[in-house]
Design an enzyme around this catalytic site. Structure first.
Site, PDB file in Angstrom:
ATOM      1  N   CYS A  75      46.507  35.631  41.644  1.00 48.65           N
ATOM      2  CA  CYS A  75      45.569  35.968  40.476  1.00 48.65           C
ATOM      3  C   CYS A  75      46.467  36.662  39.293  1.00 48.65           C
ATOM      4  O   CYS A  75      46.809  36.012  38.140  1.00 48.65           O
ATOM      5  CB  CYS A  75      44.345  36.509  40.582  1.00 48.65           C
ATOM      6  SG  CYS A  75      43.245  35.595  41.759  1.00 48.65           S
ATOM      7  N   HIS A 130      43.534  39.107  35.004  1.00 51.23           N
ATOM      8  CA  HIS A 130      43.212  40.036  36.068  1.00 51.23           C
ATOM      9  C   HIS A 130      42.827  41.279  35.715  1.00 51.23           C
ATOM     10  O   HIS A 130      43.320  41.767  34.773  1.00 51.23           O
ATOM     11  CB  HIS A 130      44.308  40.119  37.086  1.00 51.23           C
ATOM     12  CG  HIS A 130      44.084  40.385  38.486  1.00 51.23           C
ATOM     13  ND1 HIS A 130      43.255  39.533  39.350  1.00 51.23           N
ATOM     14  CD2 HIS A 130      44.118  41.584  38.949  1.00 51.23           C
ATOM     15  CE1 HIS A 130      42.784  40.488  40.337  1.00 51.23           C
ATOM     16  NE2 HIS A 130      43.224  41.821  40.329  1.00 51.23           N
TER      17      HIS A 130
END
Length: 506
Positions: A75, A130
């Site tokens: 991510c 993120h």
């Protein structure tokens, strides 16, 4: 921040930052949708068993990239990459520790920031970056600096810490529903109060683990015993163990994943079926949210003047090659859905393109489609030519990478919280029209680059005739020995590419 306060904040900022509409030509808005952990398990990609009518409707008026790839199947590194248009070796974000603002890119202009600098109101909600990588959702990216992207602090786990669950939304919180609501509020405000175009990013978290969806979505699918499992569950023949990863190995994360596994021991079918069913339900949940977002765009009269981009941050493995989750350089780990709707563009009509594309291309592509000057100092290429004609594409290869840490080759970790100077290996992968070639190198933690003279493993997989619709047929055997000449050619091409990245940072 309460919605009322948010609107007041926007109004004040609008008065300070923007000139009247009469003084600037009206550009197209951009609705930028990012989904977490979504492989192309969607109807537009030939996966008819997954219920995604709203994404299918978007695809029917979009150009669909059949071969789009992330640069890192994790991510934070992936999002630092595509939100800046830079590759991971440029951002120096290879795990969940670093981010571009605190390494090499303090003064970089991110994608939403670029639109802001070009007369757009830039706003973002949900998981775009993120969390805290960069810190606070990166305030420089947004016009609404007093309320950076929405980040729900409430628990997101299933009861009893299971890997999937179906819950009553009246009782249990779903952060993606709150992300949708906040996104709708901002869209409505932009439509009614702002005279300038907007860039609105909306990031949905599901189908990220745990596969958590409201009641009604799991019921869209047959009982678990009727769900298909991966046809080829064995780790690829001849593949090096450094390439293997399974975030569910050992069952240490979820109570209902109990079987201890290694690269030779696939998950039992009954467990795999339950997890797949939960994953599909989570996709359908996100599809419903996308549908509401697009319906509001139409209701507000914005549909005819808004570019809509939809993509995932990376792929996902559901038992193929005895692998689960992302965190690999295999096709299923790095391949993503990407579709773009541009009003009044003929090819945005459900047309598929096989042009190779990378997520670093999203930034320059959206900029050109919106009529903005080409952003400088980005690593991606604009895919805009593909929207104009049946072009073979703007590049002949895509590139991805992933690190490994540890000393035992059969049990290496993903370096998720390892200092970048202490990474042990880095695998780089090149995907061409017909092949995927991956080479693993020792990592020089001092220079922060791969030692290209110290190869520890090689992989070559044949993708001839691969349409992308079959997730089971390809990458089941490493043919690097059988096709030594092709492997050598691709190794040279890959190393030349890596060197070009390093020369740019010297």
């Amino acid at each position: 921040m309460e919605p009322k306060s948010f609107v007041v904040c926007l109004a004040l900022l609008a008065g300070v930052l923007w000139t009247p509409a009469a003084s600037q030509s009206r550009k197209k808005n951009v609705l930028y949708i990012v989904v977490d952990d979504l492989r192309p398990d969607l109807e537009p990609y030939g996966q008819g068993y997954v219920h995604t009518p709203n994404i299918a409707a978007l695809a029917n008026k979009s150009l669909i990239f059949d071969r789009a790839y992330c640069q890192f199947a994790f991510c934070a590194p992936s999002r630092n990459s595509f939100m800046t248009g830079r590759r991971p070796d440029a951002t120096e974000c290879w795990n969940f520790i670093d981010n571009f603002r605190e390494t090499t890119g303090q003064n970089w202009i991110s994608m939403p920031e670029y639109f802001k600098h070009n007369g757009y109101f830039s706003s973002g909600v949900g998981k775009l970056y993120h969390p805290d990588l960069p810190p606070n959702g990166d305030p420089p990216s947004w016009s609404d600096v007093a309320d950076y992207p929405y980040d729900n602090p409430k628990p997101l786990h299933c009861p009893n810490n299971t890997a999937w669950c179906s819950l009553d939304p009246k009782t249990y919180n779903f952060s993606d529903i709150e992300t949708l609501d906040e996104g709708l509020r901002r869209m409505r405000y932009a439509a009614k109060n702002l005279s300038q175009p907007f860039f609105l990013g909306v990031g949905f978290h599901k189908p990220h683990l745990p596969f958590r969806s409201p009641t009604g979505f799991i019921e869209m699918y047959p009982p678990a015993e009727n769900i298909s499992v991966a046809q080829d569950k064995a780790f690829p023949k001849g593949a090096p163990t450094i390439a293997w990863n399974n975030c569910l190995a050992g069952g240490h994360r979820y109570q209902d994943v109990t079987q201890a596994r290694d690269y030779l021991l696939p998950m039992e079918d009954d467990e795999a079926r339950r997890l797949r069913r939960g994953y599909y339900a989570a996709i359908s949940f996100t599809d419903s949210l996308v549908g509401k977002l697009l319906a509001e765009l139409k209701e507000l009269g914005l549909e005819e003047n808004t570019i809509v981009s939809f993509h995932a941050d990376h792929g996902w493995q559901l038992g193929e090659h005895n692998m689960w989750c992302k965190m690999s350089n295999f096709e299923l780990g790095v391949r993503v859905p990407w579709m773009v709707h541009v009003p009044d563009v003929e090819r945005c009509s459900g047309t598929h393109t096989t042009a190779l594309a990378e997520l670093v291309d999203v930034y320059p592509t959206l900029a050109e489609l919106a009529g903005l000057p080409a952003p400088s100092n980005v690593d991606g290429n604009s895919q805009a030519p593909v929207f104009k004609s049946d072009s073979p594409g703007v590049k002949n290869a895509s590139f991805s990478q992933f690190p490994k840490c540890g000393k035992k080759m059969t049990d290496l970790g993903t370096c998720v919280q390892v200092d970048k100077h202490k990474i042990d290996f880095m695998g780089y992968s090149i995907r061409t029209d017909k092949y995927r070639y991956t080479e693993w190198f020792r990592w020089n933690g001092t220079a922060l680059r791969a030692e290209l003279s110290e190869t520890v493993a090689k992989e070559l997989y044949d993708h001839n005739d691969d349409t992308g619709a079959n997730f089971n047929t390809y990458e089941n055997e490493n043919i690097v020995t059988q096709q030594a000449e092709i492997a050598s050619q691709l190794s040279t091409q890959l190393k030349d590419f890596i060197r070009s990245q390093y020369s740019g940072s010297d």
